[in-house]
Motif scaffolding. Structure first.
Motif, PDB file in Angstrom:
ATOM      1  N   MET A  76       4.834  17.187  68.864  1.00  0.00           N
ATOM      2  CA  MET A  76       3.750  17.526  68.085  1.00  0.00           C
ATOM      3  C   MET A  76       2.560  18.222  69.042  1.00  0.00           C
ATOM      4  SD  MET A  76       1.633  15.871  64.969  1.00  0.00           S
ATOM      5  CE  MET A  76       2.787  16.607  64.041  1.00  0.00           C
ATOM      6  N   ASP A  77       1.782  19.177  68.589  1.00  0.00           N
ATOM      7  CA  ASP A  77       0.754  19.707  69.198  1.00  0.00           C
ATOM      8  C   ASP A  77      -0.449  19.098  68.833  1.00  0.00           C
ATOM      9  OD1 ASP A  77      -0.805  21.632  70.484  1.00  0.00           O
ATOM     10  OD2 ASP A  77      -0.520  23.120  69.112  1.00  0.00           O
ATOM     11  N   ASP A  78      -0.865  18.594  70.020  1.00  0.00           N
ATOM     12  CA  ASP A  78      -2.323  17.926  69.919  1.00  0.00           C
ATOM     13  C   ASP A  78      -3.554  18.698  70.279  1.00  0.00           C
ATOM     14  OD1 ASP A  78      -1.058  15.621  69.187  1.00  0.00           O
ATOM     15  OD2 ASP A  78      -0.992  14.839  71.178  1.00  0.00           O
ATOM     16  N   GLU A  79      -3.324  19.880  70.065  1.00  0.00           N
ATOM     17  CA  GLU A  79      -4.602  20.741  70.353  1.00  0.00           C
ATOM     18  C   GLU A  79      -5.791  20.501  69.253  1.00  0.00           C
ATOM     19  OE1 GLU A  79      -5.687  25.481  70.270  1.00  0.00           O
ATOM     20  OE2 GLU A  79      -3.653  24.980  70.676  1.00  0.00           O
ATOM     21  N   ALA A  80      -7.019  20.259  69.890  1.00  0.00           N
ATOM     22  CA  ALA A  80      -8.019  20.186  69.011  1.00  0.00           C
ATOM     23  C   ALA A  80      -8.434  21.235  68.293  1.00  0.00           C
ATOM     24  CB  ALA A  80      -9.279  19.666  69.841  1.00  0.00           C
ATOM     25  N   ILE A  81      -9.010  20.732  67.068  1.00  0.00           N
ATOM     26  CA  ILE A  81      -9.463  21.961  65.906  1.00  0.00           C
ATOM     27  C   ILE A  81     -10.917  21.651  65.873  1.00  0.00           C
ATOM     28  CG2 ILE A  81      -9.405  22.687  63.669  1.00  0.00           C
ATOM     29  CD1 ILE A  81      -6.377  22.011  63.665  1.00  0.00           C
ATOM     30  N   SER A  82     -11.590  22.737  65.913  1.00  0.00           N
ATOM     31  CA  SER A  82     -13.199  22.739  65.501  1.00  0.00           C
ATOM     32  C   SER A  82     -13.407  23.192  64.154  1.00  0.00           C
ATOM     33  CB  SER A  82     -13.954  23.907  66.569  1.00  0.00           C
ATOM     34  OG  SER A  82     -13.775  23.145  68.004  1.00  0.00           O
ATOM     35  N   ILE A  83     -14.197  22.553  63.687  1.00  0.00           N
ATOM     36  CA  ILE A  83     -14.881  22.659  62.299  1.00  0.00           C
ATOM     37  C   ILE A  83     -16.340  23.091  62.497  1.00  0.00           C
ATOM     38  CG2 ILE A  83     -15.275  21.964  59.924  1.00  0.00           C
ATOM     39  CD1 ILE A  83     -12.786  20.076  60.379  1.00  0.00           C
ATOM     40  N   LYS A  84     -16.840  24.385  61.898  1.00  0.00           N
ATOM     41  CA  LYS A  84     -18.215  24.608  62.062  1.00  0.00           C
ATOM     42  C   LYS A  84     -18.871  24.330  60.634  1.00  0.00           C
ATOM     43  CE  LYS A  84     -17.916  27.947  65.617  1.00  0.00           C
ATOM     44  NZ  LYS A  84     -18.534  28.815  66.242  1.00  0.00           N
ATOM     45  N   LEU A  85     -20.122  23.453  60.704  1.00  0.00           N
ATOM     46  CA  LEU A  85     -20.770  23.031  59.562  1.00  0.00           C
ATOM     47  C   LEU A  85     -22.224  23.710  59.797  1.00  0.00           C
ATOM     48  CD1 LEU A  85     -19.750  19.604  59.015  1.00  0.00           C
ATOM     49  CD2 LEU A  85     -18.808  21.523  57.624  1.00  0.00           C
ATOM     50  N   THR A  86     -23.077  23.826  58.947  1.00  0.00           N
ATOM     51  CA  THR A  86     -24.492  23.902  58.936  1.00  0.00           C
ATOM     52  C   THR A  86     -25.071  22.784  59.030  1.00  0.00           C
ATOM     53  OG1 THR A  86     -24.964  23.926  56.741  1.00  0.00           O
ATOM     54  CG2 THR A  86     -24.409  26.133  57.431  1.00  0.00           C
ATOM     55  N   ARG A  87     -26.390  22.618  59.651  1.00  0.00           N
ATOM     56  CA  ARG A  87     -26.870  21.465  59.840  1.00  0.00           C
ATOM     57  C   ARG A  87     -27.121  20.516  58.525  1.00  0.00           C
ATOM     58  NH1 ARG A  87     -27.659  19.809  64.678  1.00  0.00           N
ATOM     59  NH2 ARG A  87     -28.897  17.853  64.867  1.00  0.00           N
ATOM     60  N   ASP A  88     -27.257  21.321  57.427  1.00  0.00           N
ATOM     61  CA  ASP A  88     -27.726  20.926  56.087  1.00  0.00           C
ATOM     62  C   ASP A  88     -26.153  20.270  55.784  1.00  0.00           C
ATOM     63  OD1 ASP A  88     -30.213  21.420  55.942  1.00  0.00           O
ATOM     64  OD2 ASP A  88     -29.797  23.117  54.816  1.00  0.00           O
ATOM     65  N   GLN A  89     -25.188  20.899  55.943  1.00  0.00           N
ATOM     66  CA  GLN A  89     -23.808  20.508  55.374  1.00  0.00           C
ATOM     67  C   GLN A  89     -23.178  19.257  56.268  1.00  0.00           C
ATOM     68  OE1 GLN A  89     -21.548  23.972  56.259  1.00  0.00           O
ATOM     69  NE2 GLN A  89     -21.334  24.498  54.358  1.00  0.00           N
ATOM     70  N   ALA A  90     -23.624  19.434  57.558  1.00  0.00           N
ATOM     71  CA  ALA A  90     -23.274  18.189  58.471  1.00  0.00           C
ATOM     72  C   ALA A  90     -24.001  16.818  58.026  1.00  0.00           C
ATOM     73  CB  ALA A  90     -23.696  18.449  59.960  1.00  0.00           C
ATOM     74  N   LEU A  91     -25.573  17.024  57.901  1.00  0.00           N
ATOM     75  CA  LEU A  91     -26.383  15.974  57.378  1.00  0.00           C
ATOM     76  C   LEU A  91     -25.951  15.368  56.050  1.00  0.00           C
ATOM     77  CD1 LEU A  91     -28.758  14.168  58.215  1.00  0.00           C
ATOM     78  CD2 LEU A  91     -30.112  15.698  57.065  1.00  0.00           C
ATOM     79  N   VAL A  92     -25.596  15.921  55.026  1.00  0.00           N
ATOM     80  CA  VAL A  92     -25.174  15.680  53.612  1.00  0.00           C
ATOM     81  C   VAL A  92     -23.491  14.867  53.940  1.00  0.00           C
ATOM     82  CG1 VAL A  92     -24.414  16.305  51.452  1.00  0.00           C
ATOM     83  CG2 VAL A  92     -26.616  17.062  52.522  1.00  0.00           C
ATOM     84  N   LEU A  93     -22.966  15.549  54.713  1.00  0.00           N
ATOM     85  CA  LEU A  93     -21.628  14.963  54.786  1.00  0.00           C
ATOM     86  C   LEU A  93     -21.665  13.699  55.686  1.00  0.00           C
ATOM     87  CD1 LEU A  93     -18.352  15.120  54.474  1.00  0.00           C
ATOM     88  CD2 LEU A  93     -18.183  16.349  56.633  1.00  0.00           C
ATOM     89  N   SER A  94     -22.369  13.588  56.732  1.00  0.00           N
ATOM     90  CA  SER A  94     -22.614  12.307  57.362  1.00  0.00           C
ATOM     91  C   SER A  94     -22.961  11.382  56.437  1.00  0.00           C
ATOM     92  CB  SER A  94     -23.501  12.456  58.564  1.00  0.00           C
ATOM     93  OG  SER A  94     -23.605  11.365  59.140  1.00  0.00           O
ATOM     94  N   ASP A  95     -24.015  11.393  55.680  1.00  0.00           N
ATOM     95  CA  ASP A  95     -24.812  10.490  54.586  1.00  0.00           C
ATOM     96  C   ASP A  95     -23.504  10.077  53.730  1.00  0.00           C
ATOM     97  OD1 ASP A  95     -27.025   9.129  53.627  1.00  0.00           O
ATOM     98  OD2 ASP A  95     -26.298   9.964  51.909  1.00  0.00           O
ATOM     99  N   TRP A  96     -22.789  10.833  53.169  1.00  0.00           N
ATOM    100  CA  TRP A  96     -21.684  10.730  52.098  1.00  0.00           C
ATOM    101  C   TRP A  96     -20.672   9.645  52.655  1.00  0.00           C
ATOM    102  CZ3 TRP A  96     -16.325  11.408  51.874  1.00  0.00           C
ATOM    103  CH2 TRP A  96     -15.980  10.976  50.596  1.00  0.00           C
ATOM    104  N   LEU A  97     -20.092  10.143  54.061  1.00  0.00           N
ATOM    105  CA  LEU A  97     -19.215   9.109  55.028  1.00  0.00           C
ATOM    106  C   LEU A  97     -19.638   7.848  55.213  1.00  0.00           C
ATOM    107  CD1 LEU A  97     -17.889  11.837  57.150  1.00  0.00           C
ATOM    108  CD2 LEU A  97     -16.634  10.732  55.481  1.00  0.00           C
ATOM    109  N   TYR A  98     -20.993   7.922  55.406  1.00  0.00           N
ATOM    110  CA  TYR A  98     -21.713   6.408  55.992  1.00  0.00           C
ATOM    111  C   TYR A  98     -21.863   5.492  54.711  1.00  0.00           C
ATOM    112  CZ  TYR A  98     -25.388   3.300  57.079  1.00  0.00           C
ATOM    113  OH  TYR A  98     -26.011   2.043  57.209  1.00  0.00           O
ATOM    114  N   GLN A  99     -22.131   6.230  53.414  1.00  0.00           N
ATOM    115  CA  GLN A  99     -22.004   5.320  52.352  1.00  0.00           C
ATOM    116  C   GLN A  99     -20.785   5.088  51.815  1.00  0.00           C
ATOM    117  OE1 GLN A  99     -24.992   4.631  50.638  1.00  0.00           O
ATOM    118  NE2 GLN A  99     -26.202   5.734  52.307  1.00  0.00           N
TER     119      GLN A  99
END
Length: 100
Positions: A1-24
């Motif tokens: 299996m290929d273990d090559e990393a994949i990057s995902i780009k989010l805006t700072r707003d997207q990252a902050l909202v997603l981070s909060d949801w994950l935390y909750q």
């Protein structure tokens, strides 16, 4: 299996909202098992959450709650037009606990 990393780009707003949801979901409600029944998905979820937590200094600031709300409003406006026209149920104010 290929273990090559994949990057995902989010805006700072997207990252902050997603981070909060994950935390909750992961740490406040302990409902990750109810939302994500496939335990193999927990590995990438924890990886994303950890990456966001190390990248976002906002989560440690005293004005975290207001920054989070501003990010939510901007994202809602981008997606739906008016910031006040929400298409999802309103969340409680428990998000304010994280920044304090």
């Amino acid at each position: 299996m290929d273990d090559e990393a994949i990057s995902i780009k989010l805006t700072r707003d997207q990252a902050l909202v997603l981070s909060d949801w994950l935390y909750q979901v992961m740490f406040q409600s302990d409902d990750l098992a109810g939302i994500v029944r496939e335990r193999a998905l927990w590995s990438p979820i924890y990886a994303i959450s950890g990456t966001l937590d190390t990248a976002l200094t906002e989560i440690f600031r005293p004005d975290y709650a207001s920054r989070l709300e501003a990010s939510k409003e901007r994202l809602q406006t981008q997606m739906y037009g008016e910031a006040n026209e929400s298409t999802v149920p309103v969340e409680d104010d428990s998000a304010t606990e994280r920044g304090n």
